[in-house]
Design an enzyme around this catalytic site. Structure first.
Site, mmCIF file in Angstrom:
data_model
loop_
_atom_site.group_PDB
_atom_site.id
_atom_site.type_symbol
_atom_site.label_atom_id
_atom_site.label_comp_id
_atom_site.label_asym_id
_atom_site.label_seq_id
_atom_site.Cartn_x
_atom_site.Cartn_y
_atom_site.Cartn_z
ATOM 1 N N GLY A 55 0.777 -1.180 -0.205
ATOM 2 C CA GLY A 55 -0.079 0.112 -0.219
ATOM 3 C C GLY A 55 1.032 1.344 -0.107
ATOM 4 O O GLY A 55 1.921 1.035 0.365
ATOM 5 N N CYS A 82 5.205 -6.023 1.537
ATOM 6 C CA CYS A 82 5.722 -4.627 1.517
ATOM 7 C C CYS A 82 5.146 -3.788 2.811
ATOM 8 O O CYS A 82 5.374 -4.379 3.848
ATOM 9 C CB CYS A 82 5.274 -4.022 0.208
ATOM 10 S SG CYS A 82 6.287 -2.543 -0.038
ATOM 11 N N TYR A 83 3.913 -3.128 2.387
ATOM 12 C CA TYR A 83 3.176 -2.351 3.720
ATOM 13 C C TYR A 83 2.832 -3.441 4.689
ATOM 14 O O TYR A 83 2.945 -3.249 5.722
ATOM 15 C CB TYR A 83 2.016 -1.343 2.946
ATOM 16 C CG TYR A 83 1.245 -0.809 4.113
ATOM 17 C CD1 TYR A 83 1.699 0.544 4.563
ATOM 18 C CD2 TYR A 83 0.265 -1.280 4.676
ATOM 19 C CE1 TYR A 83 0.964 1.188 5.513
ATOM 20 C CE2 TYR A 83 -0.170 -0.649 5.519
ATOM 21 C CZ TYR A 83 -0.053 0.647 5.992
ATOM 22 O OH TYR A 83 -0.758 1.107 7.186
ATOM 23 N N HIS A 169 7.692 -7.503 -3.954
ATOM 24 C CA HIS A 169 6.586 -7.878 -4.516
ATOM 25 C C HIS A 169 6.448 -9.127 -5.074
ATOM 26 O O HIS A 169 6.714 -9.149 -6.432
ATOM 27 C CB HIS A 169 5.910 -6.879 -5.406
ATOM 28 C CG HIS A 169 5.417 -5.520 -4.696
ATOM 29 N ND1 HIS A 169 4.081 -5.543 -4.274
ATOM 30 C CD2 HIS A 169 6.131 -4.511 -4.505
ATOM 31 C CE1 HIS A 169 4.045 -4.242 -3.618
ATOM 32 N NE2 HIS A 169 5.295 -3.690 -3.602
ATOM 33 N N GLU A 171 3.913 -11.159 -6.317
ATOM 34 C CA GLU A 171 3.085 -11.165 -7.154
ATOM 35 C C GLU A 171 3.159 -10.435 -8.679
ATOM 36 O O GLU A 171 2.508 -10.858 -9.593
ATOM 37 C CB GLU A 171 1.785 -10.360 -6.647
ATOM 38 C CG GLU A 171 1.785 -8.811 -6.709
ATOM 39 C CD GLU A 171 2.391 -8.297 -5.376
ATOM 40 O OE1 GLU A 171 3.303 -9.183 -4.778
ATOM 41 O OE2 GLU A 171 2.062 -7.275 -5.053
ATOM 42 N N ASP A 227 -20.727 -11.260 -20.130
ATOM 43 C CA ASP A 227 -20.897 -11.495 -18.509
ATOM 44 C C ASP A 227 -22.319 -11.798 -18.438
ATOM 45 O O ASP A 227 -22.900 -12.891 -17.773
ATOM 46 C CB ASP A 227 -20.726 -10.237 -17.834
ATOM 47 C CG ASP A 227 -19.409 -9.600 -17.921
ATOM 48 O OD1 ASP A 227 -18.528 -10.479 -18.395
ATOM 49 O OD2 ASP A 227 -19.098 -8.534 -17.772
ATOM 50 N N LYS A 369 -12.580 -11.609 -15.373
ATOM 51 C CA LYS A 369 -13.240 -11.649 -16.913
ATOM 52 C C LYS A 369 -12.827 -13.298 -17.423
ATOM 53 O O LYS A 369 -13.586 -13.914 -17.906
ATOM 54 C CB LYS A 369 -12.758 -10.588 -17.782
ATOM 55 C CG LYS A 369 -13.528 -10.387 -19.091
ATOM 56 C CD LYS A 369 -14.703 -9.778 -18.717
ATOM 57 C CE LYS A 369 -15.392 -9.342 -20.233
ATOM 58 N NZ LYS A 369 -16.613 -8.679 -20.091
#
Ligand code: XMP
Length: 513
Positions: A55, A82-83, A169, A171, A227, A369
């Site tokens: 964050g 991180c944060y 990070h 990710e 959708d 999606k």
């Protein structure tokens, strides 16, 4: 629905959805929650692990987001990124050093302890950093498990409580060991069974819908887009004809759209489908309106009116189904995530529930999606539906600059049809995120045969994108552009000039209005 899950606490990182994607790719369900979510709302038996996201804040700054302290006493493994790592440190009695310079970009990560989190991770690898502050003193019970050139505590662990923190990070793709690390956390540390798949999602969802709905009726506004179509087929599988789908032809659709929807959904999927031709009503309401936001509002209101009328005539309807996706949900919930300003009001069926007092059914609300497309494939839906480019709710009205009339809609439908068909023939359609034509409110001079013409100008737009938030104009080869323009000018009466839109988003938007 009882299923194992990982919770991701959203401290405002731009990478939150990436964390969720990585966890889901491991066949584990996960949810993103705001920091102030109620701890009472979770079932500790379902939650196998918690990830604190990164964050932008500094843990010591005023109003910096915190989490409920009781999360540390649930006996559930926690990974702070991180944060998230700094927050663990601060809340458990460690110390975080404030820094005025952000460490940003690639850094060499040096693993000092390979147990659990860093199992199978090489001793040195590249990791992606994006932080200002860093942990200076670890809380009691923690030991360092990795360092980097700039950060002596690049990762830490309390192996007794299964709490972990990483300053980088995992990710993002640039972190070489990222995938292994997340897999170790999810599978080794949280011991997830990892049996979540689109197949199991369908089975669970179908049974959920069945028991929720009982003998009542559900309505759904079917647009023919991915959708609402997948939601319709899924709900139809659960409750059959107790689902009534309403397809509104607002006169602003693409060529043959109404025919296609009837053909696929009524004939092939045997949906209980009501098709309403309300094109005159829409076009009458739009007469003389040129301002884009006004067009959207009128279309939204007219849609609600038509839908409401249909719902009433069906009678006994208790539920409204919508194809809401996870990113919509996170954006509206997140304290930090959502777009700060409304650039364009996006009208879906969002305005319906309050007015109609129906209960909501949103079977896709936890999916991204591409997961929705996977569900569609499992449900044997044709690629023709699943691979369709997005189409805005207000349809051609925001692609006809200026006054919207039936004649102009007809011209634009033909232009769009030639453009899209050529892209399909040239095998470019699936490589492009969205493509469409726009009719401009000007005329230009041309010459056809020996005659001077004074006709409409059409613009064509094709973009590449991941989520529509940013986009680049697509590099369509010149020879294909030539074919497109030839077909449009030769085959569509009323157009004598075609322009290709070479603007990216930002600063332009994808649609012209
Ligand atoms: P913009 O033009 O905002 O478009 O860059 C981003 C994506 O959103 C679609 N779009 C809409 N969708 N109602 C919708 O349902 C709308 O009013 C609307 N305006 C834009 C657009 O087609 C693109 O995919």
């Amino acid at each position: 629905m009882s299923r194992e899950k990982i919770l991701i606490i959203d401290f405002g990182s731009q990478y939150n959805q990436l964390i969720a994607r990585k966890v889901r790719e491991l066949n584990v369900f996960c949810e993103i929650l705001p920091p102030d979510f109620s701890i009472e709302s979770i079932d500790p038996k379902e939650v196998k692990g918690i990830i604190f996201s990164g964050g932008p804040a500094s843990v010591y700054s005023k109003g910096a987001p915190q989490c409920d302290r009781r999360l540390f006493s649930l006996g559930i493994p926690i990974l702070g990124i991180c944060y998230g790592m700094q927050l663990i440190s601060k809340m458990l009695g460690g110390d975080v050093a404030k820094s005025h310079r952000r460490e940003y970009g690639r850094a060499s990560l040096n693993v000092t302890n390979h147990k659990l989190l860093f199992k199978d991770v090489p001793k040195t690898s590249i990791s992606w950093m994006s932080h200002g502050d860093k942990v200076r003193r670890m809380p009691k019970g923690f030991i360092r498990i990795a360092k980097s050139a700039n950060t002596s505590i690049a990762a830490f662990a309390d192996f007794n409580r299964n709490f972990f923190g990483v300053q980088f990070h995992p990710e993002v793709e640039h972190t070489q060991a990222g995938k292994t690390l997340i897999k170790n956390f999810v599978k080794l540390i949280c011991r997830c069974r990892a049996d979540w798949s689109m197949k199991s999602f369908i089975t669970e969802t179908v049974s959920d819908i069945r028991s929720t709905v009982g003998h009542d009726k559900v309505i759904l506004g079917l647009s023919g887009g991915v959708d609402s179509s997948v939601a319709a087929i899924l709900i139809n599988k659960a409750i059959g004809h107790k689902l009534v789908c309403i397809f509104v032809d607002n006169g602003l659709l693409r060529k043959d759209e109404a025919v296609l929807v009837k053909e696929i959904f009524r004939k092939h999927f045997k949906l209980n489908l009501r098709c309403v031709d309300a094109s005159e009503e829409f076009l009458t309401n739009l007469r003389g309106v040129t301002e884009p936001e006004k067009k959207r509002k009128i279309i939204g209101r007219t849609f609600i009116k038509v839908f409401d009328r249909e719902a009433k005539s069906i009678g006994n309807v208790k539920y409204l189904a919508q194809g809401t996706l996870y990113p919509d949900l996170i954006e509206s919930k997140s304290a930090f995530g959502g777009p700060s300003a409304t650039i364009k009001t996006h009208h879906n069926v969002g305005g319906l529930p309050k007015k109609m007092k129906l209960k909501l059914i949103e079977p896709l609300k936890y999916l991204f999606k591409d997961e929705v497309r996977k569900v569609g494939r499992e449900l044997k839906m044709p690629q023709e539906v699943l691979g369709r480019h997005p189409f805005p709710g207000p349809g051609l009205a925001v692609r006809i600059l200026g006054d919207v009339t039936k004649e102009r809609c007809d011209i634009l439908r033909e232009v769009d049809d030639r453009f899209i068909n050529t892209l399909k023939r040239e095998n470019l359609y699936d490589k492009i995120w969205q493509a469409f034509a726009v009719l401009l409110p000007i005329k230009s001079v041309g010459v056809m045969g020996d005659e001077r013409t004074y006709e409409n100008v059409a613009a064509i737009r094709a973009v590449t994108s991941v989520d529509g938030m940013t986009a680049d104009w697509a590099w369509i080869p010149y020879d294909v552009l030539a074919k497109i323009s030839n077909r449009i000018i030769n085959e569509v009466k009323g157009v004598n000039r075609v322009a290709y839109d070479i603007s990216s988003k930002p600063p332009s938007t994808i649609e012209w209005e």
